[in-house]
Structures are given as C-alpha cells and as structure tokens.
Design a protein around this motif. Structure first.
Motif, PDB file in Angstrom:
ATOM      1  N   UNK A  37     -47.373  28.841  19.345  1.00  0.00           N
ATOM      2  CA  UNK A  37     -48.336  27.770  19.577  1.00  0.00           C
ATOM      3  C   UNK A  37     -48.449  27.456  21.070  1.00  0.00           C
ATOM      4  N   UNK A  38     -47.326  27.481  21.767  1.00  0.00           N
ATOM      5  CA  UNK A  38     -47.339  27.213  23.207  1.00  0.00           C
ATOM      6  C   UNK A  38     -48.216  28.235  23.925  1.00  0.00           C
ATOM      7  N   UNK A  39     -48.134  29.486  23.498  1.00  0.00           N
ATOM      8  CA  UNK A  39     -48.959  30.532  24.105  1.00  0.00           C
ATOM      9  C   UNK A  39     -50.443  30.241  23.880  1.00  0.00           C
ATOM     10  N   UNK A  40     -50.782  29.808  22.652  1.00  0.00           N
ATOM     11  CA  UNK A  40     -52.177  29.460  22.369  1.00  0.00           C
ATOM     12  C   UNK A  40     -52.644  28.283  23.222  1.00  0.00           C
ATOM     13  N   UNK A  41     -51.708  27.400  23.543  1.00  0.00           N
ATOM     14  CA  UNK A  41     -52.034  26.223  24.355  1.00  0.00           C
ATOM     15  C   UNK A  41     -51.993  26.517  25.850  1.00  0.00           C
ATOM     16  N   UNK A  42     -51.614  27.740  26.206  1.00  0.00           N
ATOM     17  CA  UNK A  42     -51.566  28.111  27.615  1.00  0.00           C
ATOM     18  C   UNK A  42     -50.292  27.698  28.331  1.00  0.00           C
ATOM     19  N   UNK A  43     -49.265  27.371  27.565  1.00  0.00           N
ATOM     20  CA  UNK A  43     -47.982  26.980  28.157  1.00  0.00           C
ATOM     21  C   UNK A  43     -47.126  28.220  28.372  1.00  0.00           C
ATOM     22  N   UNK A  44     -46.392  28.246  29.460  1.00  0.00           N
ATOM     23  CA  UNK A  44     -45.503  29.359  29.752  1.00  0.00           C
ATOM     24  C   UNK A  44     -44.178  28.836  30.285  1.00  0.00           C
ATOM     25  N   UNK A  45     -43.194  29.717  30.320  1.00  0.00           N
ATOM     26  CA  UNK A  45     -41.899  29.395  30.921  1.00  0.00           C
ATOM     27  C   UNK A  45     -41.217  28.194  30.303  1.00  0.00           C
ATOM     28  N   UNK A  46     -40.716  27.323  31.162  1.00  0.00           N
ATOM     29  CA  UNK A  46     -39.966  26.146  30.720  1.00  0.00           C
ATOM     30  C   UNK A  46     -40.821  25.213  29.880  1.00  0.00           C
ATOM     31  N   UNK A  47     -42.100  25.133  30.194  1.00  0.00           N
ATOM     32  CA  UNK A  47     -43.007  24.275  29.434  1.00  0.00           C
ATOM     33  C   UNK A  47     -43.134  24.779  27.988  1.00  0.00           C
ATOM     34  N   UNK A  48     -43.207  26.096  27.813  1.00  0.00           N
ATOM     35  CA  UNK A  48     -43.277  26.685  26.474  1.00  0.00           C
ATOM     36  C   UNK A  48     -41.968  26.466  25.727  1.00  0.00           C
ATOM     37  N   UNK A  49     -40.842  26.627  26.414  1.00  0.00           N
ATOM     38  CA  UNK A  49     -39.535  26.400  25.785  1.00  0.00           C
ATOM     39  C   UNK A  49     -39.386  24.952  25.341  1.00  0.00           C
ATOM     40  N   UNK A  50     -39.837  24.023  26.167  1.00  0.00           N
ATOM     41  CA  UNK A  50     -39.749  22.592  25.821  1.00  0.00           C
ATOM     42  C   UNK A  50     -40.620  22.282  24.609  1.00  0.00           C
ATOM     43  N   UNK A  51     -41.811  22.878  24.564  1.00  0.00           N
ATOM     44  CA  UNK A  51     -42.686  22.670  23.406  1.00  0.00           C
ATOM     45  C   UNK A  51     -42.040  23.225  22.141  1.00  0.00           C
ATOM     46  N   UNK A  52     -41.409  24.400  22.236  1.00  0.00           N
ATOM     47  CA  UNK A  52     -40.735  24.994  21.077  1.00  0.00           C
ATOM     48  C   UNK A  52     -39.631  24.066  20.575  1.00  0.00           C
ATOM     49  N   UNK A  53     -38.917  23.412  21.473  1.00  0.00           N
ATOM     50  CA  UNK A  53     -37.877  22.455  21.072  1.00  0.00           C
ATOM     51  C   UNK A  53     -38.486  21.272  20.323  1.00  0.00           C
ATOM     52  N   UNK A  54     -39.662  20.819  20.773  1.00  0.00           N
ATOM     53  CA  UNK A  54     -40.347  19.725  20.086  1.00  0.00           C
ATOM     54  C   UNK A  54     -40.718  20.129  18.658  1.00  0.00           C
ATOM     55  N   UNK A  55     -41.156  21.362  18.494  1.00  0.00           N
ATOM     56  CA  UNK A  55     -41.519  21.853  17.156  1.00  0.00           C
ATOM     57  C   UNK A  55     -40.276  21.893  16.271  1.00  0.00           C
ATOM     58  N   UNK A  56     -39.162  22.366  16.804  1.00  0.00           N
ATOM     59  CA  UNK A  56     -37.913  22.399  16.035  1.00  0.00           C
ATOM     60  C   UNK A  56     -37.525  20.990  15.612  1.00  0.00           C
ATOM     61  N   UNK A  57     -37.604  20.037  16.526  1.00  0.00           N
ATOM     62  CA  UNK A  57     -37.244  18.650  16.212  1.00  0.00           C
ATOM     63  C   UNK A  57     -38.162  18.043  15.160  1.00  0.00           C
ATOM     64  N   UNK A  58     -39.424  18.463  15.135  1.00  0.00           N
ATOM     65  CA  UNK A  58     -40.373  17.883  14.178  1.00  0.00           C
ATOM     66  C   UNK A  58     -40.007  18.209  12.745  1.00  0.00           C
ATOM     67  N   UNK A  59     -39.195  19.241  12.527  1.00  0.00           N
ATOM     68  CA  UNK A  59     -38.822  19.637  11.166  1.00  0.00           C
ATOM     69  C   UNK A  59     -37.849  18.658  10.529  1.00  0.00           C
ATOM     70  N   UNK A  60     -37.266  17.775  11.295  1.00  0.00           N
ATOM     71  CA  UNK A  60     -36.278  16.849  10.754  1.00  0.00           C
ATOM     72  C   UNK A  60     -36.884  15.520  10.298  1.00  0.00           C
ATOM     73  N   UNK A  61     -38.213  15.438  10.300  1.00  0.00           N
ATOM     74  CA  UNK A  61     -38.885  14.206   9.879  1.00  0.00           C
ATOM     75  C   UNK A  61     -38.892  14.053   8.362  1.00  0.00           C
TER      76      UNK A  61
END
Length: 104
Positions: A37-61
């Motif tokens: 999803x980060x790639x589709x949003x144009x995020x790369x590097x640390x920004x993409x990694x941070x977004x991936x962490x947000x997605x992982x955290x969203x699974x605990x809702x």
C-alpha cells in the motif's frame, strides 16, 4: 508419566506452536500489505516502513481482518477497493508463511 499424558503434552505443544506460527504469519502478511500500500501511495524508505508498522498495529483493533482492510482501503481511496485488498491479503499470507518457513 503415562503414554496418554505424553501424547496430550505433545498435542498441547503442537497447538501452541501452530498458533504462534499463525500469529507470526498474519503479522508478516500485514507488514507486506503495508509495504504494498505504501508503494501505491508513493511512500519509500523509512516512510514506507513506518506506514507498514501502522498497518500491523491496525490489526489489533478487532478480531479478523476487517480492521486492516478498513484502514488500508481508507488510506488508498480510489487506488484499491476492499475486495482488491482482501485478495492481496490472501496472496500475501501465502508469501508470509513461505518466508517464515524459510527462516526456521
């Protein structure tokens, strides 16, 4: 200990191991989904990694995958619909399991 007790303990250990592996695979799947999803949003590097962490955290809702689908679909907007995200999650779960099996 009797043979029955040994078998019971073995089954309990296998169940615990299987549950741990399933949890790890789901977390890995969510991370891979976040990177996709980060790639589709144009995020790369640390920004993409941070977004991936947000997605992982969203699974605990809540239980199930819908909390993750909701988060990613909301972020992607017109770039991907919920069904596309669910399909991608199914494919990434297979990939995640393969990655984990290769690490063991």
């Amino acid at each position: 200990m009797t043979t029955f007790d040994d078998r019971e303990a073995a089954f309990e250990n296998k169940f615990a191991h299987d549950e741990e592996m399933a949890f790890k695979a789901e977390v890995r799947r969510n991370k891979l989904l976040g990177l996709w999803a980060a790639e589709l949003l144009g995020k790369t590097g640390a920004e993409a990694d941070e977004y991936a962490k947000e997605v992982v955290k969203s699974d605990f809702e809540e239980a199930g995958i819908e909390d993750v689908v909701r988060k990613v679909a909301g972020d992607l907007g017109d770039l991907a619909d919920a069904d596309t995200i669910r399909s991608k999650m199914a494919a990434l779960l297979i990939e995640a399991k393969g990655q984990i099996m290769n690490e063991v």
